[in-house]
Design an enzyme around this catalytic site. Structure first.
Site, mmCIF file in Angstrom:
data_model
loop_
_atom_site.group_PDB
_atom_site.id
_atom_site.type_symbol
_atom_site.label_atom_id
_atom_site.label_comp_id
_atom_site.label_asym_id
_atom_site.label_seq_id
_atom_site.Cartn_x
_atom_site.Cartn_y
_atom_site.Cartn_z
ATOM 1 N N ASP A 12 -7.891 1.747 7.692
ATOM 2 C CA ASP A 12 -8.267 1.743 9.108
ATOM 3 C C ASP A 12 -8.951 0.434 9.505
ATOM 4 O OD1 ASP A 12 -8.497 2.712 11.634
ATOM 5 O OD2 ASP A 12 -10.025 4.219 11.183
ATOM 6 N N ASN A 17 -7.344 -2.149 11.408
ATOM 7 C CA ASN A 17 -6.462 -3.298 11.646
ATOM 8 C C ASN A 17 -6.539 -3.768 13.092
ATOM 9 O OD1 ASN A 17 -5.568 -2.938 9.042
ATOM 10 N ND2 ASN A 17 -3.680 -1.890 9.610
ATOM 11 N N GLY A 18 -6.556 -2.803 14.017
ATOM 12 C CA GLY A 18 -6.584 -3.136 15.444
ATOM 13 C C GLY A 18 -7.864 -3.880 15.797
ATOM 14 N N TRP A 57 -9.822 -5.507 13.769
ATOM 15 C CA TRP A 57 -9.805 -6.807 13.073
ATOM 16 C C TRP A 57 -9.082 -7.832 13.944
ATOM 17 C CZ3 TRP A 57 -6.013 -10.182 11.524
ATOM 18 C CH2 TRP A 57 -6.357 -11.136 10.566
ATOM 19 N N HIS A 61 -2.037 -5.308 11.788
ATOM 20 C CA HIS A 61 -1.236 -4.525 10.833
ATOM 21 C C HIS A 61 -0.556 -5.450 9.816
ATOM 22 C CE1 HIS A 61 -2.113 -0.946 12.965
ATOM 23 N NE2 HIS A 61 -1.369 -1.200 14.015
ATOM 24 N N LEU A 77 2.222 1.777 -12.080
ATOM 25 C CA LEU A 77 1.446 2.356 -10.971
ATOM 26 C C LEU A 77 2.410 3.119 -10.076
ATOM 27 C CD1 LEU A 77 -1.315 2.281 -9.223
ATOM 28 C CD2 LEU A 77 -0.153 0.517 -7.916
ATOM 29 N N ARG A 132 -11.896 5.403 3.031
ATOM 30 C CA ARG A 132 -11.544 5.088 4.423
ATOM 31 C C ARG A 132 -12.329 3.867 4.855
ATOM 32 N NH1 ARG A 132 -10.013 8.811 9.464
ATOM 33 N NH2 ARG A 132 -9.493 7.106 10.856
ATOM 34 N N SER A 168 -8.668 12.730 9.323
ATOM 35 C CA SER A 168 -7.433 12.427 10.065
ATOM 36 C C SER A 168 -6.144 12.984 9.457
ATOM 37 C CB SER A 168 -7.297 10.910 10.273
ATOM 38 O OG SER A 168 -8.367 10.429 11.025
HETATM 39 C C1 FPP Z 1 -5.069 2.081 11.224
HETATM 40 O O1 FPP Z 1 -5.702 1.013 11.864
HETATM 41 C C2 FPP Z 1 -3.872 1.605 10.568
HETATM 42 C C3 FPP Z 1 -2.619 2.069 10.785
HETATM 43 C C4 FPP Z 1 -2.306 3.136 11.754
HETATM 44 C C5 FPP Z 1 -1.468 1.496 10.097
HETATM 45 C C6 FPP Z 1 -1.725 1.017 8.703
HETATM 46 C C7 FPP Z 1 -0.578 0.237 8.264
HETATM 47 C C8 FPP Z 1 -0.612 -0.873 7.521
HETATM 48 C C9 FPP Z 1 -1.802 -1.500 6.932
HETATM 49 C C10 FPP Z 1 0.669 -1.510 7.230
HETATM 50 C C11 FPP Z 1 1.180 -1.114 5.873
HETATM 51 C C12 FPP Z 1 2.467 -0.520 6.073
HETATM 52 C C13 FPP Z 1 3.369 -0.248 5.125
HETATM 53 C C14 FPP Z 1 4.620 0.355 5.553
HETATM 54 C C15 FPP Z 1 3.202 -0.515 3.693
HETATM 55 P P1 FPP Z 1 -5.874 1.065 13.438
HETATM 56 O O2 FPP Z 1 -4.714 0.401 14.065
HETATM 57 O O3 FPP Z 1 -6.074 2.471 13.898
HETATM 58 O O4 FPP Z 1 -7.166 0.220 13.645
HETATM 59 P P2 FPP Z 1 -8.243 0.390 14.823
HETATM 60 O O5 FPP Z 1 -8.906 1.716 14.596
HETATM 61 O O6 FPP Z 1 -9.171 -0.755 14.581
HETATM 62 O O7 FPP Z 1 -7.512 0.301 16.112
#
Ligand code: FPP
Length: 245
Positions: free
Chosen positions: A22, A24-25, A27, A39, A133, A186, A194
């Site tokens: 969690d 990525n957005g 970040w 992502h 793995l 997490r 979730s």
């Molecule tokens: C949650 O962060 C992340 C996700 C919904 C997607 C996670 C996917 C990856 C890291 C890509 C890896 C993919 C594969 C197929 C190997 P968020 O977007 O909810 O973050 P935020 O809460 O900061 O908005």
């Protein structure tokens, strides 16, 4: 494996680690970038985490890449995550295969484009005998959806009520053959499950960190394992009972 000098080694390493990747957005937002850049950075980060899992002796890694609820995100983001899955297979599969990683999928592939679905199935087939793995990719995965599918199959098979046991239910889950997660991590400071591995995670230890997923590195993983190794797992028993087992 060579550990850095002075590095504290985890005493007890979890066999199966699962991760909610969690943040990525946020970040991306903090850098003035589009969410998809987050992502992509998160995907890049996976490489060192997979290598670190192998280094630490973790046998199973499960990552939550796309939930059944993520379809509700903006179309551009949903399509971007599909593209990321495709790019990961195209770009990383040969190296993962070389490293001895066995790819598995948990979730429902039916809603994916047929070509992407085929790519996932080919990757699973190619790596099925690898044993360094096991990497379980949760894609279009939801814990409740998984349990509903299991119940439907159990009913279809005509299983009698008294035959329904924990072991039997586990046989009908996407994770059949995979031990339950010992540790679920997490990132990003959110304190929720979730809909992730809700059956399998019944006795998992949870570890939360404020670090956003793209910044969760080997050292953060080592710290999580170190903390896990100090926890006492009781499975509903008393501390002294658990210690004598
Ligand atoms: C949650 O962060 C992340 C996700 C919904 C997607 C996670 C996917 C990856 C890291 C890509 C890896 C993919 C594969 C197929 C190997 P968020 O977007 O909810 O973050 P935020 O809460 O900061 O908005």
């Amino acid at each position: 494996m060579i550990f850095k000098k002075q590095e504290k080694l985890p005493k007890r390493v979890p066999r199966h680690v699962a991760m909610i990747m969690d943040g990525n957005g946020r970040w991306a937002l903090a850098r003035g970038l589009p969410r998809l850049a987050g992502h992509r950075a998160g995907t890049e980060n996976l490489r060192q985490i997979i290598e670190s899992c192998v280094e630490f002796g973790i046998e199973y890694l499960t990552i939550y890449a796309f939930s059944t609820e993520n379809w509700g995100r903006p179309l551009e983001e949903v399509q971007g995550l599909m593209r990321i899955l495709e790019d990961v297979i195209d770009r990383e599969l040969p190296e993962l295969h070389k490293q001895g990683v066995q790819l598995r999928h948990i979730g429902n592939l039916d809603r994916l484009r047929p070509e992407l679905r085929q790519k996932v199935m080919d990757a699973i087939q190619l790596t099925k005998d690898n044993n360094r793995l096991v990497l379980n990719v949760a894609f279009n995965y939801g814990g409740r959806d998984e349990i509903i599918c299991a119940i439907q199959q159990i009913i279809e098979k005509g299983v009698r009520p008294e035959e329904v046991t924990e072991e039997l239910v586990s046989q009908y889950l996407y994770t059949v053959g995979v031990p339950d997660p010992d540790l679920i991590i997490r990132t990003s400071g959110e304190l929720r499950g979730s809909n992730f591995l809700i059956w399998q995670g019944a006795y998992a230890e949870w570890y939360f960190t404020p670090t956003f997923w793209p910044n969760f590195d080997r050292e953060e993983l080592r710290k999580a394992i170190e903390e896990y190794s100090q926890r006492e797992r009781r499975y509903g028993k008393t501390g002294s009972q658990a210690a004598s087992e």
